[in-house]
Design a protein around this motif. Structure first.
Motif, short mmCIF file in Angstrom:
data_model
loop_
_atom_site.label_atom_id
_atom_site.label_comp_id
_atom_site.label_asym_id
_atom_site.label_seq_id
_atom_site.Cartn_x
_atom_site.Cartn_y
_atom_site.Cartn_z
N HIS A 132 0.84 -1.20 0.00
CA HIS A 132 0.00 0.00 0.00
C HIS A 132 0.87 1.24 0.00
O HIS A 132 2.08 1.16 0.18
N HIS A 145 1.61 3.73 1.91
CA HIS A 145 2.22 4.40 3.06
C HIS A 145 3.75 4.40 2.97
O HIS A 145 4.34 3.48 2.41
N HIS A 151 -7.44 -0.36 5.29
CA HIS A 151 -6.35 0.46 5.82
C HIS A 151 -6.02 1.55 4.80
O HIS A 151 -5.78 2.70 5.16
N ASP A 205 -0.06 -4.45 6.52
CA ASP A 205 -0.61 -3.82 7.72
C ASP A 205 -2.05 -4.28 7.97
O ASP A 205 -2.65 -3.92 8.98
ZN LIG Z 1 0.13 1.46 6.50
#
Ligand SMILES: [Zn+2]
Length: 341
Positions: free
Chosen positions: A72, A74, A176, A196
């Motif tokens: 993802h 992040h 998330h 995550d």
């Molecule tokens: Zn994350």
């Protein structure tokens, strides 16, 4: 570096987030020099050094990277993508299309996003002095932006082969983030890379905000459910530690959110006639650091957005009503009240 299976390595990299300390990325080596790196680590010198040291310990050269999958968008997962792509020109960078759409292309683009975020937090009831502190705590993130363009956009269901030994199925698990993915190894090991999405003791932030409108908590709970049908030997997460018994962890996380939903409703008790902003609701809830006052500005912002995800879920379930008021200056403000049946 820890060898999870023959040819399958877990690499621990430092990240500048005190509460988490590190992120795990995974390197998988297959026959015919095929390989796959799952996630990249944060875009810092320290993290890059650690990755290089880990690679050389395995006898691997970053220039030989063939496939990079990012779970993802992040910064601890995606951060070094651009650097690694430069190192390994021919490598294929893959990520979900919905997270690729949220990538910041330039510092200006990032500033625009920050302004959007500021307006969002303000219209959900954050007092001006706190708003300023929250935005200040977000600003330093800009220096970590180092965007790479994915070569392949995923949408879930793809099979990523690494030699004859490994075959990873992409599982779309929004919640998330909008384009969050897990990888399930189908060729024999039955390990699940959970990113995550599923962690052994903590739960990921599930937030409603400018990057993720709709029903993030509803999506997250459905994504948890979708993993129940898998026969998983070991869960390889991005933080904490590798664990087994996925089904019981999935139930625990579900119960956690049911409890949070009850707590969110309880925040209205005794004031059923009253409307509250998401800020007010969040400040009445219990947070891991203890009371609301103990949270840092950064954590408060995350807490408001997490509360909003729960309010949105309750709204869709007919438990909560949303009221939008507009001031004379045209500024909108969102309030919530409980629906008494
Ligand atoms: Zn994350």
């Amino acid at each position: 570096v820890e060898r999870v299976l023959p040819g399958f390595y877990k690499i621990t990299l430092p990240i500048p987030i005190q509460s988490l300390k590190s992120v795990f990325v995974y390197l998988i080596l297959g026959e015919n020099n095929e390989n796959l790196l799952i996630d990249t680590g944060w875009n810092t010198e320290e993290s890059l050094d650690s990755l290089r040291t880990a690679f050389s310990g395995i006898g691997f050269d970053a220039r030989d990277l063939k496939k990079i999958v990012v779970s993802h968008l992040h910064p601890d997962h995606f951060g070094l993508s651009s650097t690694l792509k430069k190192e390994a020109n021919d490598s294929e960078l893959m990520m979900h299309k919905d997270d690729a759409a949220g990538l910041r292309k330039s510092p200006e683009d990032y500033e625009r996003f920050i302004r959007e975020l500021q307006d969002w937090i303000a219209m959900h009831g954050t007092p001006p002095e706190e708003l300023e502190a929250m935005m200040k705590s977000t600003a330093p993130m800009a220096k970590y932006i180092n965007p790479a363009k994915p070569d392949t956009l995923l949408s879930g269901g793809e099979r990523i082969k690494v030699g004859a030994e490994w075959e990873f199925e992409v599982i779309s698990t929004p919640g998330h983030t909008r384009g969050n993915i897990c990888l399930y190894e189908r060729a024999g090991s039955r390990v699940l890379f959970s990113g995550d999405h599923v962690l052994p003791t903590i739960t990921p932030n599930v937030s409603l905000g400018p990057l993720y409108e709709g029903d993030p908590l509803g999506d997250y709970l459905k994504s948890l459910d979708s993993l129940k049908k898998l026969d998983v030997s070991s869960v390889l997460p991005s933080h904490e530690f590798i664990f087994q018994n996925l089904p019981s962890r999935l139930s625990e996380i579900e119960s956690h959110h049911q409890e949070r939903l009850r707590e969110t409703l309880a925040a209205f008790s005794g004031i059923s006639s009253k409307k509250m902003t998401a800020y007010e609701v969040a400040s009445k809830l219990h947070w891991y650091a203890g009371s609301w006052e103990k949270l840092s500005p950064w954590e408060k912002r995350a807490a408001i957005m997490e509360t909003l995800a729960h309010l949105e879920y309750l709204k869709r379930g007919g438990r909560i009503r949303e009221v939008v008021e507009e001031s004379e200056s045209g500024k909108r403000r969102f309030f919530y009240s409980i629906i008494v049946k």
